[in-house]
Design a protein around this motif. Structure first.
Motif, short mmCIF file in Angstrom:
data_model
loop_
_atom_site.label_atom_id
_atom_site.label_comp_id
_atom_site.label_asym_id
_atom_site.label_seq_id
_atom_site.Cartn_x
_atom_site.Cartn_y
_atom_site.Cartn_z
N VAL A 183 0.84 -1.20 0.00
CA VAL A 183 0.00 0.00 0.00
C VAL A 183 0.88 1.25 0.00
N ILE A 184 1.93 1.22 0.81
CA ILE A 184 2.80 2.39 0.96
C ILE A 184 3.66 2.65 -0.27
N THR A 185 4.11 1.58 -0.93
CA THR A 185 5.07 1.77 -2.03
C THR A 185 4.48 1.60 -3.44
N ALA A 186 3.46 0.77 -3.60
CA ALA A 186 2.88 0.54 -4.94
C ALA A 186 1.57 1.30 -5.13
N PHE A 187 0.65 1.13 -4.20
CA PHE A 187 -0.65 1.80 -4.35
C PHE A 187 -0.53 3.31 -4.27
N ILE A 188 0.45 3.80 -3.55
CA ILE A 188 0.61 5.25 -3.42
C ILE A 188 0.80 5.91 -4.79
N LEU A 189 1.40 5.19 -5.75
CA LEU A 189 1.61 5.76 -7.08
C LEU A 189 0.28 5.99 -7.79
N VAL A 190 -0.73 5.19 -7.43
CA VAL A 190 -2.07 5.39 -7.97
C VAL A 190 -2.80 6.47 -7.20
N TYR A 191 -2.80 6.35 -5.86
CA TYR A 191 -3.57 7.27 -5.02
C TYR A 191 -3.07 8.71 -5.13
N SER A 196 -5.90 10.88 -6.83
CA SER A 196 -6.76 11.50 -5.82
C SER A 196 -6.17 12.77 -5.21
N ALA A 197 -4.84 12.80 -5.11
CA ALA A 197 -4.20 13.95 -4.48
C ALA A 197 -3.64 14.94 -5.49
N GLY A 198 -3.72 14.59 -6.78
CA GLY A 198 -3.25 15.51 -7.81
C GLY A 198 -1.75 15.68 -7.85
N VAL A 199 -1.01 14.72 -7.34
CA VAL A 199 0.45 14.78 -7.32
C VAL A 199 0.99 14.24 -8.65
N SER A 200 2.06 14.81 -9.14
CA SER A 200 2.63 14.33 -10.40
C SER A 200 3.29 12.97 -10.23
N LYS A 201 3.40 12.26 -11.34
CA LYS A 201 4.05 10.95 -11.32
C LYS A 201 5.47 11.06 -10.79
N GLN A 202 6.20 12.10 -11.22
CA GLN A 202 7.58 12.29 -10.80
C GLN A 202 7.68 12.53 -9.29
N THR A 203 6.77 13.34 -8.75
CA THR A 203 6.79 13.64 -7.32
C THR A 203 6.52 12.39 -6.48
N ALA A 204 5.54 11.58 -6.93
CA ALA A 204 5.22 10.35 -6.21
C ALA A 204 6.41 9.39 -6.22
N LEU A 205 7.06 9.23 -7.37
CA LEU A 205 8.22 8.36 -7.47
C LEU A 205 9.37 8.85 -6.58
N ASN A 206 9.59 10.16 -6.57
CA ASN A 206 10.68 10.71 -5.77
C ASN A 206 10.44 10.51 -4.27
N SER A 207 9.19 10.60 -3.84
CA SER A 207 8.91 10.39 -2.41
C SER A 207 9.21 8.96 -2.00
N THR A 226 -2.73 16.42 1.23
CA THR A 226 -2.33 17.82 1.15
C THR A 226 -1.65 18.13 -0.18
N GLY A 227 -1.07 17.11 -0.81
CA GLY A 227 -0.40 17.29 -2.09
C GLY A 227 0.99 17.87 -1.99
N GLY A 228 1.45 18.18 -0.78
CA GLY A 228 2.78 18.76 -0.60
C GLY A 228 3.86 17.70 -0.66
N PHE A 229 4.96 18.02 -1.33
CA PHE A 229 6.05 17.06 -1.49
C PHE A 229 6.64 16.66 -0.14
N GLY A 230 6.85 17.63 0.74
CA GLY A 230 7.40 17.35 2.07
C GLY A 230 6.50 16.42 2.86
N ASN A 231 5.19 16.68 2.80
CA ASN A 231 4.24 15.82 3.52
C ASN A 231 4.20 14.42 2.93
N LEU A 232 4.35 14.34 1.62
CA LEU A 232 4.37 13.04 0.96
C LEU A 232 5.58 12.23 1.42
N ILE A 233 6.73 12.88 1.47
CA ILE A 233 7.95 12.22 1.94
C ILE A 233 7.78 11.76 3.39
N LEU A 234 7.22 12.63 4.23
CA LEU A 234 7.02 12.28 5.64
C LEU A 234 6.09 11.08 5.78
#
Length: 463
Positions: free
Chosen positions: A269-277, A281-292, A340-348
């Motif tokens: 859920v944390i590593t694979a599904f997050i790329l979908v969610y 749902s959160a409007g995050v870019s593919k690159q941002t999700a991968l980087n987190s 929240t869509g924030g990169f810092g929050n995504l990393i956290l």
């Protein structure tokens, strides 16, 4: 009674053994996670183009789940022959199978070229991947556990476990680099093939290192004793390690399966599904999700040996319970931070989730190894771990995606992971502490079955 603990191997020898296990598990997990990431990002368009985007993602995750379905079969076959022929030979075979299947995926024609045959071929290769990985894990962790110093077994055995975040790091890093350098059109056309083809190079390196190590001395001793007892009718059971596991270790198998629930489900859920969610749902870019995921995987890699070392001091069960309870409590904050869509929050969100996951994953190698007697250890550890993956990791991204499609909310997904955490807490709480177990035990003492409690000598118990 337990046999005396074997003398610790020379540091250089042990490090080479750890390196051989780590490089192999890293390559195997790179191959496995690469498929999961590609399933979330491009396979829905390349192999299921006639479907609605979310339905296409569900179908690509279904082929992802097929790999898990093959893992129990791999556990049975590799466990059986690994307990009869040795750990090393089977580990070489698993690496060749996994690497070959991954390389072949990189050469596959897509739906646009050969139609329905494309997803069929993809599914077949995914089955080979799952079969190989089902046999890899048990052998890799046993090779280290059976070589290692009993006083620091949790620490040393946790290193093959770092192959999972290392493979995730490598797979996500390659994909992230390619998506940054290539346009969406170029990546979807040919760029996605590059990381799969790179697997061929990695396998050559892995084989070179893995072929340089010796067989486990504990296994060689057990094999010699088995040969000496061949005339004994009772020794016939040793020809079928699976039968011995189910006869003597059924309780340990159930504990291992329960312990895997939260660990396996939360990870995917944390590593694979997050790329979908995150992207839908959160409007995050593919690159941002991968980087987190990339950054969090680096932290995950670093904390696993620390959790393993802690399990040597306070026990496998307490550390495992910290992870299971922590993951359950973190799920609602996890999705809130992503929303929240924030990169810092995504990393956290991802980093804390993987740190807590590491508390379960790190002691797991030593914990499961210590549950089983030597001549049935490969079978027992592999069966307990891989049969659980069918009910846990296999459907996790699929279930999470379906819940998101049906409810449009993260709440049911969080509750799903929390339910898995409760199951794991119950299983681990019911288990016996294994930290003091002597792995030189060859067989289960008659009449004791799954309830026996073998311990190591005093010098092996002192940290």
């Amino acid at each position: 009674m337990s046999s005396p603990a074997a003398a610790p191997p020379a540091p250089a020898s042990l490090k080479r053994i750890v390196a051989a296990s780590l490089i192999g598990t890293t390559i195997e997990w790179y191959d496995f996670f690469l498929y999961g990431s590609a399933a979330a990002l491009v396979f829905n368009k390349l192999f299921f183009p006639d479907s609605d985007p979310l339905v296409g993602t569900l179908l690509s995750f279904l082929t992802y789940a097929v790999g898990f379905a093959a893992r129990p079969l791999g556990a049975l076959v590799f466990g059986h022959y690994g307990d009869r022929l040795g750990r090393k030979k089977l580990l070489v075979l698993s690496l060749l199978l996994m690497g070959g299947a991954t390389f072949a995926i990189g050469l596959l024609p897509t739906h646009a070229s050969i139609g329905a045959a494309a997803p069929v071929l993809l599914t077949v290769l995914r089955l080979v991947q799952g079969f190989a990985l089902g046999g890899e894990w048990g052998g890799a962790v046993l090779l280290v556990s059976e070589h290692g110093d009993a006083r620091r077994r949790g620490f040393w055995a946790s290193w093959p476990q770092t192959g999972a975040p290392a493979g995730q790091l490598l797979a996500t890093g390659v994909l992230s680099l390619l998506t940054a350098l290539l346009s969406d059109t170029a990546f979807g056309s040919w760029g996605w093939r590059i990381p799969f083809l790179l697997s061929g190079v990695l396998v050559i390196v892995g084989l070179w290192i893995r072929l340089s190590v010796d067989e486990s001395p504990v296994f060689k001793e057990a094999l010699a004793q088995a040969e000496a007892r061949k005339a004994d009718v009772a020794a016939e059971a040793e020809k079928l390690p699976l039968v011995s596991v189910l006869r003597h270790h059924w309780r340990d198998v159930l504990v291992a399966m329960g312990a895997r629930m939260a660990e396996n489900i939360s990870y995917y859920v944390i590593t694979a599904f997050i790329l979908v969610y995150a992207t839908t749902s959160a409007g995050v870019s593919k690159q941002t999700a991968l980087n987190s995921v990339l950054i969090a995987s680096a932290v995950h890699f670093a904390v696993i040996p620390a959790w393993g070392a802690l399990s040597d001091r306070i026990g496998r069960r307490p550390v495992y319970l910290i992870g299971a309870v922590g993951v359950g409590l973190w799920m609602f904050p996890f999705f809130s931070l992503i929303d929240t869509g924030g990169f810092g929050n995504l990393i956290l969100a991802v980093t804390v989730g993987l740190v807590l996951h590491g508390a379960m994953y790190a002691p797991q190698a030593a914990f499961f190894s210590e549950m089983f007697a030597t001549r049935m250890r490969y079978s027992g550890a592999s069966i307990g771990a891989q049969f659980a993956s069918v009910a846990a990791g296999a459907p996790a991204p699929l279930i999470a995606t379906a819940l998101l499609a049906d409810y449009g909310s993260s709440t049911p997904i969080a509750l799903y992971v929390i339910a898995a955490a409760v199951l794991t807490v119950i299983a681990v709480a019911a288990a016996k502490e294994t930290r003091n177990r002597d792995l030189a035990d060859v067989a289960v003492p008659p009449g004791q079955g799954a309830d026996r409690t073998a311990t190591a000598p005093e010098d092996a118990r002192t940290a």
